[in-house]
Design an enzyme around this catalytic site. Sequence first.
Site, short mmCIF file in Angstrom:
data_model
loop_
_atom_site.label_atom_id
_atom_site.label_comp_id
_atom_site.label_asym_id
_atom_site.label_seq_id
_atom_site.Cartn_x
_atom_site.Cartn_y
_atom_site.Cartn_z
N ASN A 216 0.81 -1.21 0.00
CA ASN A 216 0.00 0.00 0.00
C ASN A 216 0.85 1.27 0.00
O ASN A 216 0.38 2.34 0.38
CB ASN A 216 -0.99 0.00 1.16
CG ASN A 216 -0.33 -0.24 2.52
OD1 ASN A 216 0.89 -0.25 2.63
ND2 ASN A 216 -1.14 -0.45 3.54
N ARG B 126 3.74 7.60 11.29
CA ARG B 126 3.29 7.17 12.60
C ARG B 126 3.17 8.39 13.50
O ARG B 126 4.02 9.29 13.47
CB ARG B 126 4.26 6.15 13.22
CG ARG B 126 4.23 4.78 12.55
CD ARG B 126 2.89 4.09 12.70
NE ARG B 126 2.85 2.77 12.08
CZ ARG B 126 2.41 2.52 10.85
NH1 ARG B 126 1.98 3.53 10.09
NH2 ARG B 126 2.38 1.29 10.39
N GLN C 291 -4.50 4.03 18.50
CA GLN C 291 -5.50 3.84 17.46
C GLN C 291 -6.44 2.71 17.88
O GLN C 291 -5.95 1.62 18.15
CB GLN C 291 -4.84 3.53 16.12
CG GLN C 291 -4.06 4.73 15.59
CD GLN C 291 -3.52 4.54 14.18
OE1 GLN C 291 -3.19 5.50 13.51
NE2 GLN C 291 -3.39 3.31 13.72
N HIS D 168 -6.78 6.90 9.80
CA HIS D 168 -5.82 5.93 9.26
C HIS D 168 -6.43 5.07 8.16
O HIS D 168 -6.55 3.84 8.27
CB HIS D 168 -5.22 5.04 10.35
CG HIS D 168 -3.87 4.52 9.97
ND1 HIS D 168 -3.00 3.95 10.86
CD2 HIS D 168 -3.22 4.49 8.78
CE1 HIS D 168 -1.87 3.60 10.25
NE2 HIS D 168 -2.00 3.93 8.97
#
Length: 387
Positions: free
Chosen positions: A147, A285, A314, A333
Amino acid sequence: MAKILCVLYDDPTDGQPTTYARDDLPVIDHYPGGQTTPTPQGTDFTPGHLLGSVSGELGLRSFLESRGHTLVVTSDKEGAGSVFDRELVDADIVISQPFWPAYLTAERIATAKNLKLAVTAGIGSDHVDLDAAISNGVTVAEVTYCNSISVAEHVVMTVLGLVRNFIPSHQIVLDGGWNIADAVSRSYDLEGMHVGTVAAGRIGLAVLRRLAPFDVQLHYTDRHRLPEAVEQELNLTWHESTADMVPHCDVVTINAPLHPETEGLFDDKLIGTMKRGAYLINTARAKIVDRDAVDRALRGGQLAGYGGDVWYPQPAPADHPWRTMPHHAMTPHISGSSLSAQARYAAGTREILESYFAGTPIRDEYLIVEGGALAGTGAHSYSTKEG
Protein backbone atom coordinates in the site's frame (compact mmCIF):
# COMPACT_ATOMS: atom_id res chain seq x y z
CA MET A 1 -2.41 -27.46 13.47
CA ALA A 2 -2.09 -23.74 14.20
CA LYS A 3 -4.33 -21.21 15.86
CA ILE A 4 -4.37 -17.91 13.98
CA LEU A 5 -5.64 -14.81 15.79
CA CYS A 6 -6.60 -12.03 13.37
CA VAL A 7 -7.43 -8.53 14.62
CA LEU A 8 -9.32 -6.36 12.12
CA TYR A 9 -11.34 -3.17 12.23
CA ASP A 10 -15.11 -3.19 12.66
CA ASP A 11 -17.52 -3.67 9.77
CA PRO A 12 -19.31 -0.66 8.26
CA THR A 13 -22.12 0.66 10.45
CA ASP A 14 -24.67 -0.79 8.00
CA GLY A 15 -22.85 -4.11 7.62
CA GLN A 16 -20.75 -5.47 4.79
CA PRO A 17 -21.51 -3.77 1.44
CA THR A 18 -23.90 -5.61 -0.83
CA THR A 19 -22.75 -3.57 -3.83
CA TYR A 20 -19.65 -1.55 -4.63
CA ALA A 21 -19.06 1.72 -6.48
CA ARG A 22 -16.89 0.00 -9.10
CA ASP A 23 -17.01 -3.41 -10.73
CA ASP A 24 -13.29 -4.13 -10.92
CA LEU A 25 -9.75 -3.01 -10.09
CA PRO A 26 -6.90 -2.16 -12.45
CA VAL A 27 -4.52 -5.10 -12.79
CA ILE A 28 -1.14 -4.32 -11.22
CA ASP A 29 1.48 -7.08 -11.18
CA HIS A 30 4.57 -5.19 -10.01
CA TYR A 31 5.63 -2.11 -8.11
CA PRO A 32 8.06 0.66 -9.11
CA GLY A 33 11.52 -0.87 -9.03
CA GLY A 34 10.30 -4.26 -10.23
CA GLN A 35 9.18 -6.07 -7.07
CA THR A 36 6.22 -8.25 -7.95
CA THR A 37 2.89 -7.88 -6.22
CA PRO A 38 1.91 -10.75 -3.88
CA THR A 39 1.91 -14.17 -5.54
CA PRO A 40 -0.03 -16.60 -3.34
CA GLN A 41 -0.88 -20.02 -4.72
CA GLY A 42 -4.54 -19.05 -4.57
CA THR A 43 -7.07 -16.59 -3.16
CA ASP A 44 -10.62 -16.92 -1.87
CA PHE A 45 -11.82 -13.33 -2.25
CA THR A 46 -12.96 -10.90 -4.89
CA PRO A 47 -10.47 -8.04 -5.50
CA GLY A 48 -12.17 -4.75 -4.74
CA HIS A 49 -14.32 -6.12 -1.94
CA LEU A 50 -13.98 -5.05 1.69
CA LEU A 51 -11.49 -7.50 3.19
CA GLY A 52 -9.94 -5.53 6.05
CA SER A 53 -12.94 -5.52 8.38
CA VAL A 54 -14.04 -8.33 10.67
CA SER A 55 -16.47 -9.96 8.23
CA GLY A 56 -13.95 -9.70 5.39
CA GLU A 57 -11.48 -11.86 7.33
CA LEU A 58 -8.76 -10.98 4.78
CA GLY A 59 -10.29 -13.78 2.70
CA LEU A 60 -8.47 -16.33 4.87
CA ARG A 61 -11.10 -18.54 6.52
CA SER A 62 -11.64 -21.08 3.74
CA PHE A 63 -7.90 -21.41 3.13
CA LEU A 64 -7.04 -21.95 6.79
CA GLU A 65 -9.93 -24.12 7.91
CA SER A 66 -9.64 -26.42 4.88
CA ARG A 67 -6.15 -27.23 6.15
CA GLY A 68 -7.29 -27.88 9.70
CA HIS A 69 -6.18 -24.60 11.25
CA THR A 70 -8.27 -22.48 13.60
CA LEU A 71 -9.01 -18.85 12.72
CA VAL A 72 -10.26 -16.38 15.33
CA VAL A 73 -11.19 -12.91 14.03
CA THR A 74 -12.01 -9.99 16.32
CA SER A 75 -11.93 -6.22 16.56
CA ASP A 76 -11.86 -6.32 20.36
CA LYS A 77 -8.22 -5.62 21.15
CA GLU A 78 -7.94 -3.31 24.16
CA GLY A 79 -9.02 -3.23 27.78
CA ALA A 80 -9.18 -5.84 30.50
CA GLY A 81 -10.58 -9.10 29.23
CA SER A 82 -10.44 -8.20 25.53
CA VAL A 83 -10.94 -11.03 23.05
CA PHE A 84 -7.41 -10.39 21.81
CA ASP A 85 -5.87 -10.90 25.23
CA ARG A 86 -7.97 -14.00 25.95
CA GLU A 87 -7.19 -15.67 22.64
CA LEU A 88 -3.52 -14.61 22.48
CA VAL A 89 -2.48 -16.99 25.26
CA ASP A 90 -2.41 -20.04 22.99
CA ALA A 91 -2.19 -18.39 19.56
CA ASP A 92 0.54 -19.52 17.17
CA ILE A 93 0.14 -16.63 14.73
CA VAL A 94 -1.17 -13.07 15.15
CA ILE A 95 -2.29 -10.98 12.18
CA SER A 96 -3.27 -7.33 12.40
CA GLN A 97 -3.26 -4.15 10.36
CA PRO A 98 -1.55 -0.81 11.09
CA PHE A 99 -4.97 0.85 10.84
CA TRP A 100 -6.35 -1.14 13.81
CA PRO A 101 -3.16 -2.42 15.39
CA ALA A 102 -3.04 -5.27 17.85
CA TYR A 103 -0.31 -3.85 20.06
CA LEU A 104 2.02 -6.77 20.70
CA THR A 105 3.84 -5.38 23.70
CA ALA A 106 6.63 -7.17 25.51
CA GLU A 107 4.15 -8.08 28.23
CA ARG A 108 1.71 -9.59 25.76
CA ILE A 109 4.44 -11.49 23.94
CA ALA A 110 5.56 -12.93 27.29
CA THR A 111 2.07 -14.39 27.84
CA ALA A 112 1.87 -15.87 24.33
CA LYS A 113 3.96 -18.99 24.84
CA ASN A 114 3.02 -20.51 21.46
CA LEU A 115 3.51 -17.35 19.38
CA LYS A 116 5.83 -17.93 16.45
CA LEU A 117 4.75 -15.44 13.78
CA ALA A 118 3.34 -11.89 13.80
CA VAL A 119 2.08 -10.68 10.44
CA THR A 120 1.25 -7.10 9.55
CA ALA A 121 -1.39 -7.02 6.81
CA GLY A 122 0.01 -3.79 5.44
CA ILE A 123 3.19 -1.85 6.08
CA GLY A 124 4.70 -0.84 9.40
CA SER A 125 5.33 -3.28 12.25
CA ASP A 126 6.01 -0.79 15.03
CA HIS A 127 2.93 -2.02 16.89
CA VAL A 128 5.03 -5.11 17.60
CA ASP A 129 7.75 -4.75 20.24
CA LEU A 130 10.58 -5.80 17.95
CA ASP A 131 13.07 -6.19 20.78
CA ALA A 132 10.69 -8.60 22.52
CA ALA A 133 10.07 -10.45 19.26
CA ILE A 134 13.81 -10.84 18.81
CA SER A 135 14.29 -12.06 22.38
CA ASN A 136 11.42 -14.55 22.14
CA GLY A 137 12.21 -15.95 18.71
CA VAL A 138 9.06 -14.57 17.08
CA THR A 139 9.22 -13.97 13.33
CA VAL A 140 7.71 -10.64 12.24
CA ALA A 141 6.64 -10.10 8.63
CA GLU A 142 4.69 -7.47 6.72
CA VAL A 143 3.41 -7.12 3.17
CA THR A 144 6.04 -4.64 2.05
CA TYR A 145 5.07 -2.21 -0.73
CA CYS A 146 1.43 -3.43 -0.84
CA ASN A 147 0.00 0.00 0.00
CA SER A 148 2.98 2.32 -0.46
CA ILE A 149 1.48 3.99 -3.54
CA SER A 150 -1.89 4.20 -1.79
CA VAL A 151 -0.25 6.20 1.00
CA ALA A 152 1.75 8.34 -1.43
CA GLU A 153 -1.47 9.31 -3.22
CA HIS A 154 -3.01 10.24 0.14
CA VAL A 155 0.00 12.45 0.94
CA VAL A 156 -0.36 14.38 -2.31
CA MET A 157 -4.10 14.75 -1.73
CA THR A 158 -3.47 16.08 1.79
CA VAL A 159 -0.80 18.52 0.64
CA LEU A 160 -3.15 20.01 -1.94
CA GLY A 161 -6.10 19.94 0.45
CA LEU A 162 -4.20 21.98 3.04
CA VAL A 163 -2.39 24.40 0.75
CA ARG A 164 -5.53 25.13 -1.31
CA ASN A 165 -7.74 25.23 1.84
CA PHE A 166 -10.04 22.65 0.26
CA ILE A 167 -11.73 21.21 3.35
CA PRO A 168 -13.13 24.51 4.75
CA SER A 169 -14.16 25.51 1.22
CA HIS A 170 -16.10 22.29 0.79
CA GLN A 171 -17.72 22.81 4.19
CA ILE A 172 -19.05 26.18 2.99
CA VAL A 173 -20.92 24.34 0.21
CA LEU A 174 -22.29 21.76 2.65
CA ASP A 175 -23.50 24.58 4.88
CA GLY A 176 -25.36 26.23 1.99
CA GLY A 177 -23.03 29.21 1.74
CA TRP A 178 -21.02 30.99 -0.95
CA ASN A 179 -18.39 32.73 1.15
CA ILE A 180 -15.59 33.08 -1.39
CA ALA A 181 -13.44 35.43 0.66
CA ASP A 182 -13.58 33.09 3.65
CA ALA A 183 -12.52 30.19 1.44
CA VAL A 184 -9.60 31.86 -0.31
CA SER A 185 -8.17 33.78 2.64
CA ARG A 186 -6.00 30.75 3.48
CA SER A 187 -5.61 29.36 -0.06
CA TYR A 188 -2.26 29.35 -1.89
CA ASP A 189 -0.69 27.75 -4.96
CA LEU A 190 1.66 24.83 -4.42
CA GLU A 191 3.66 25.89 -7.47
CA GLY A 192 7.10 27.21 -6.54
CA MET A 193 7.00 25.97 -2.95
CA HIS A 194 9.82 23.96 -1.37
CA VAL A 195 8.62 20.50 -0.37
CA GLY A 196 10.70 18.05 1.66
CA THR A 197 10.24 14.45 2.73
CA VAL A 198 11.62 12.89 5.89
CA ALA A 199 12.72 9.55 4.42
CA ALA A 200 12.72 8.71 0.74
CA GLY A 201 12.00 5.01 0.72
CA ARG A 202 9.13 3.44 -1.18
CA ILE A 203 6.53 5.96 -0.01
CA GLY A 204 8.76 9.02 0.21
CA LEU A 205 10.20 8.55 -3.27
CA ALA A 206 6.72 7.94 -4.69
CA VAL A 207 5.59 11.23 -3.12
CA LEU A 208 8.54 13.07 -4.68
CA ARG A 209 7.78 11.63 -8.11
CA ARG A 210 4.12 12.62 -7.88
CA LEU A 211 4.86 16.16 -6.72
CA ALA A 212 7.55 16.90 -9.31
CA PRO A 213 5.03 17.87 -12.04
CA PHE A 214 3.68 20.62 -9.76
CA ASP A 215 6.88 22.62 -10.39
CA VAL A 216 7.97 22.60 -6.76
CA GLN A 217 11.49 22.53 -5.35
CA LEU A 218 12.04 19.06 -3.88
CA HIS A 219 14.13 18.21 -0.82
CA TYR A 220 14.73 14.99 1.10
CA THR A 221 16.65 13.48 3.97
CA ASP A 222 17.26 9.78 4.44
CA ARG A 223 19.96 7.69 6.08
CA HIS A 224 20.27 5.91 2.71
CA ARG A 225 21.02 8.55 0.07
CA LEU A 226 19.29 8.04 -3.27
CA PRO A 227 21.33 7.28 -6.41
CA GLU A 228 22.74 10.33 -8.13
CA ALA A 229 20.69 9.57 -11.23
CA VAL A 230 17.45 9.82 -9.24
CA GLU A 231 18.55 13.07 -7.60
CA GLN A 232 19.29 14.55 -11.01
CA GLU A 233 16.08 13.23 -12.59
CA LEU A 234 13.89 14.89 -9.93
CA ASN A 235 16.24 17.82 -9.20
CA LEU A 236 16.40 16.81 -5.53
CA THR A 237 18.28 18.59 -2.79
CA TRP A 238 19.60 16.16 -0.19
CA HIS A 239 20.07 17.13 3.47
CA GLU A 240 22.06 15.19 6.05
CA SER A 241 19.34 15.43 8.69
CA THR A 242 15.75 16.43 9.27
CA ALA A 243 16.96 19.40 11.32
CA ASP A 244 19.02 20.58 8.34
CA MET A 245 16.12 20.23 5.91
CA VAL A 246 13.00 21.62 7.56
CA PRO A 247 13.99 25.33 7.75
CA HIS A 248 14.09 25.38 3.93
CA CYS A 249 10.65 23.88 3.33
CA ASP A 250 7.14 25.25 2.93
CA VAL A 251 5.76 21.70 3.15
CA VAL A 252 7.26 18.78 5.06
CA THR A 253 5.93 15.25 4.70
CA ILE A 254 6.96 12.46 7.09
CA ASN A 255 7.38 9.07 5.45
CA ALA A 256 9.69 7.31 7.91
CA PRO A 257 9.08 4.24 10.06
CA LEU A 258 8.72 4.64 13.80
CA HIS A 259 11.75 3.43 15.74
CA PRO A 260 13.95 4.86 18.51
CA GLU A 261 15.66 7.32 16.14
CA THR A 262 12.40 8.89 14.93
CA GLU A 263 10.13 8.76 17.98
CA GLY A 264 9.31 12.29 19.16
CA LEU A 265 11.40 13.84 16.39
CA PHE A 266 9.02 16.75 15.67
CA ASP A 267 8.88 18.49 19.03
CA ASP A 268 8.48 22.17 19.90
CA LYS A 269 12.14 22.83 19.15
CA LEU A 270 12.20 21.28 15.67
CA ILE A 271 8.80 22.70 14.68
CA GLY A 272 10.07 26.08 15.85
CA THR A 273 12.83 25.95 13.23
CA MET A 274 10.34 25.48 10.38
CA LYS A 275 9.16 28.41 8.27
CA ARG A 276 6.26 30.23 9.84
CA GLY A 277 3.20 29.06 7.97
CA ALA A 278 4.70 25.76 6.83
CA TYR A 279 2.54 22.67 6.44
CA LEU A 280 3.35 19.34 8.11
CA ILE A 281 1.96 16.07 6.75
CA ASN A 282 2.32 12.82 8.66
CA THR A 283 1.01 9.56 7.23
CA ALA A 284 3.83 7.58 8.85
CA ARG A 285 3.29 7.17 12.60
CA ALA A 286 1.81 9.59 15.12
CA LYS A 287 4.56 9.16 17.69
CA ILE A 288 7.12 10.65 15.29
CA VAL A 289 5.62 14.00 16.31
CA ASP A 290 4.84 15.43 19.73
CA ARG A 291 1.04 15.46 19.90
CA ASP A 292 0.71 18.65 21.92
CA ALA A 293 3.52 20.46 20.11
CA VAL A 294 1.55 20.13 16.87
CA ASP A 295 -1.58 21.49 18.56
CA ARG A 296 0.36 24.46 19.96
CA ALA A 297 2.01 25.20 16.61
CA LEU A 298 -1.35 25.33 14.83
CA ARG A 299 -3.02 27.49 17.45
CA GLY A 300 -0.02 29.84 17.60
CA GLY A 301 0.40 30.15 13.83
CA GLN A 302 3.81 28.50 13.50
CA LEU A 303 2.18 25.84 11.32
CA ALA A 304 -0.43 26.78 8.71
CA GLY A 305 -1.78 23.26 8.62
CA TYR A 306 -1.25 19.69 9.78
CA GLY A 307 -2.55 16.79 7.78
CA GLY A 308 -2.27 13.16 8.53
CA ASP A 309 -3.75 9.82 8.89
CA VAL A 310 -2.02 8.34 11.92
CA TRP A 311 -2.85 8.67 15.61
CA TYR A 312 -1.72 7.25 18.92
CA PRO A 313 -3.35 5.23 20.23
CA GLN A 314 -5.50 3.84 17.46
CA PRO A 315 -8.43 4.21 17.55
CA ALA A 316 -7.97 7.69 18.97
CA PRO A 317 -10.13 8.67 21.96
CA ALA A 318 -12.98 11.12 21.40
CA ASP A 319 -11.13 13.84 23.33
CA HIS A 320 -7.89 13.58 21.35
CA PRO A 321 -6.75 17.19 20.74
CA TRP A 322 -6.10 16.54 17.07
CA ARG A 323 -9.83 16.21 16.50
CA THR A 324 -10.44 19.85 17.44
CA MET A 325 -7.21 21.70 16.68
CA PRO A 326 -7.51 24.34 13.92
CA HIS A 327 -6.45 23.96 10.29
CA HIS A 328 -6.07 20.19 10.25
CA ALA A 329 -6.82 17.53 7.65
CA MET A 330 -6.92 14.37 9.72
CA THR A 331 -8.43 11.06 8.65
CA PRO A 332 -8.83 7.83 10.67
CA HIS A 333 -5.82 5.93 9.26
CA ILE A 334 -7.32 5.07 5.91
CA SER A 335 -4.49 6.02 3.56
CA GLY A 336 -3.19 2.48 3.13
CA SER A 337 -6.50 0.62 3.33
CA SER A 338 -8.18 1.50 0.06
CA LEU A 339 -10.05 -1.40 -1.52
CA SER A 340 -7.22 -1.56 -4.05
CA ALA A 341 -4.62 -1.91 -1.30
CA GLN A 342 -6.71 -4.46 0.60
CA ALA A 343 -6.61 -6.86 -2.34
CA ARG A 344 -2.80 -6.71 -2.27
CA TYR A 345 -2.27 -6.95 1.47
CA ALA A 346 -4.80 -9.78 1.81
CA ALA A 347 -3.00 -11.68 -0.96
CA GLY A 348 0.37 -10.92 0.64
CA THR A 349 -0.80 -12.15 4.03
CA ARG A 350 -1.87 -15.42 2.44
CA GLU A 351 1.46 -15.68 0.63
CA ILE A 352 3.32 -15.29 3.95
CA LEU A 353 1.13 -17.95 5.60
CA GLU A 354 1.59 -20.34 2.67
CA SER A 355 5.37 -20.01 2.99
CA TYR A 356 5.26 -20.43 6.75
CA PHE A 357 3.11 -23.57 6.69
CA ALA A 358 5.15 -25.09 3.85
CA GLY A 359 8.41 -24.42 5.68
CA THR A 360 9.74 -22.44 2.74
CA PRO A 361 11.47 -19.04 3.08
CA ILE A 362 9.25 -16.00 3.46
CA ARG A 363 10.17 -13.35 0.89
CA ASP A 364 13.14 -11.35 2.14
CA GLU A 365 11.34 -8.07 1.43
CA TYR A 366 8.50 -9.17 3.73
CA LEU A 367 10.75 -9.96 6.70
CA ILE A 368 11.18 -7.59 9.64
CA VAL A 369 12.48 -9.99 12.30
CA GLU A 370 13.68 -13.56 11.84
CA GLY A 371 16.06 -15.83 13.68
CA GLY A 372 16.42 -13.51 16.65
CA ALA A 373 17.50 -10.44 14.66
CA LEU A 374 16.26 -7.73 12.33
CA ALA A 375 16.06 -9.23 8.84
CA GLY A 376 15.20 -8.29 5.28
CA THR A 377 13.35 -5.00 5.07
CA GLY A 378 13.54 -4.73 8.85
CA ALA A 379 17.33 -4.60 8.80
CA HIS A 380 17.17 -1.78 6.25
CA SER A 381 14.38 0.28 7.78
CA TYR A 382 14.29 -0.27 11.55
CA SER A 383 16.55 0.02 14.55
CA THR A 384 16.12 -1.52 17.98
CA LYS A 385 16.69 -0.09 21.45
CA GLU A 386 20.03 -1.82 21.48
CA GLY A 387 20.86 -0.20 18.14
